[in-house]
Design a protein around this motif. Structure first.
Motif, PDB file in Angstrom:
ATOM      1  N   THR A 194      47.380  55.553 107.750  1.00  0.00           N
ATOM      2  CA  THR A 194      48.308  55.187 106.674  1.00  0.00           C
ATOM      3  C   THR A 194      47.608  54.316 105.645  1.00  0.00           C
ATOM      4  N   ARG A 195      46.820  53.355 106.107  1.00  0.00           N
ATOM      5  CA  ARG A 195      46.060  52.483 105.203  1.00  0.00           C
ATOM      6  C   ARG A 195      45.179  53.310 104.271  1.00  0.00           C
ATOM      7  N   LEU A 225      48.068  45.335 103.991  1.00  0.00           N
ATOM      8  CA  LEU A 225      47.956  46.772 104.273  1.00  0.00           C
ATOM      9  C   LEU A 225      48.457  47.067 105.684  1.00  0.00           C
ATOM     10  N   PRO A 226      48.881  48.296 105.932  1.00  0.00           N
ATOM     11  CA  PRO A 226      49.319  48.658 107.286  1.00  0.00           C
ATOM     12  C   PRO A 226      48.166  48.572 108.291  1.00  0.00           C
ATOM     13  N   ASP A 227      48.498  48.256 109.535  1.00  0.00           N
ATOM     14  CA  ASP A 227      47.489  48.215 110.604  1.00  0.00           C
ATOM     15  C   ASP A 227      46.983  49.604 110.956  1.00  0.00           C
ATOM     16  N   ASP A 228      47.837  50.604 110.819  1.00  0.00           N
ATOM     17  CA  ASP A 228      47.459  51.981 111.114  1.00  0.00           C
ATOM     18  C   ASP A 228      46.443  52.463 110.075  1.00  0.00           C
TER      19      ASP A 228
END
Length: 169
Positions: free
Chosen positions: A32-33, A26-29
């Motif tokens: 967005t996650r 998954l994205p770190d942000d």
């Protein structure tokens, strides 16, 4: 948002159900996650038609897990209660049913090696900073799902999962 493939495991554990994502997938942000998870579940929509959510609070849950950096734990996990009718994931509660499946997910994704006849997985719940030793049946180093253990509110039976809650850090 464009569609993209992100691996996850879907587990029903006790009366709860939801996807288990490896953190690195998954994205770190976090914004967005969360958008990705809401889209995966089909939220917000009370029917969750365009997702894998089950249109109830019991079947609209998510777990994100990873190897732990804690001295005691093998695995860290974060539980989220996905809202059905709001654009929201509550990352503050915990869920014992979903906790019971974290060890299975860690073994399936290769973060922990299964041993014969049982595997103990030391887990840290990031929501509560609590520690849980989970014991799963792994005869011949394979996860056993079938069994005779039943719990109230759930049809059928399955292999037992023992959870030993440790003292908090």
């Amino acid at each position: 948002m464009n569609q993209l493939a992100i691996p996850c495991l879907l587990f029903r554990s006790g009366t709860s159900r939801g996807p288990f994502f490896l953190s690195g997938d998954l994205p770190d942000d976090h914004t967005t996650r969360d958008k990705i998870i809401l889209a995966t579940m089909g939220s917000p929509d009370e029917r969750q038609i365009d997702g894998i959510g089950g249109a109830t609070t019991l079947t609209s849950k998510v777990v994100i897990f990873s190897p732990s950096h804690h001295d005691w734990a093998d695995i860290d996990f974060l539980f989220g209660q996905v809202s059905i009718n709001q654009n929201l994931i509550d990352w503050s509660p915990s869920c014992g049913n979903m906790t019971a499946a974290v060890a299975h997910a860690a073994i399936k994704r290769g973060l922990v090696s299964a041993l014969d006849p049982i595997t103990k997985v030391k887990i840290r719940n990031l929501n509560t900073n609590s520690l849980v030793e989970t014991v799963v049946q792994t005869p011949q180093s394979e996860i056993m799902y079938d069994g005779n253990t039943s719990i109230d509110g759930v049809p059928g039976a399955a292999a037992p999962v023992v959870m030993n809650f440790m003292e908090k850090d």
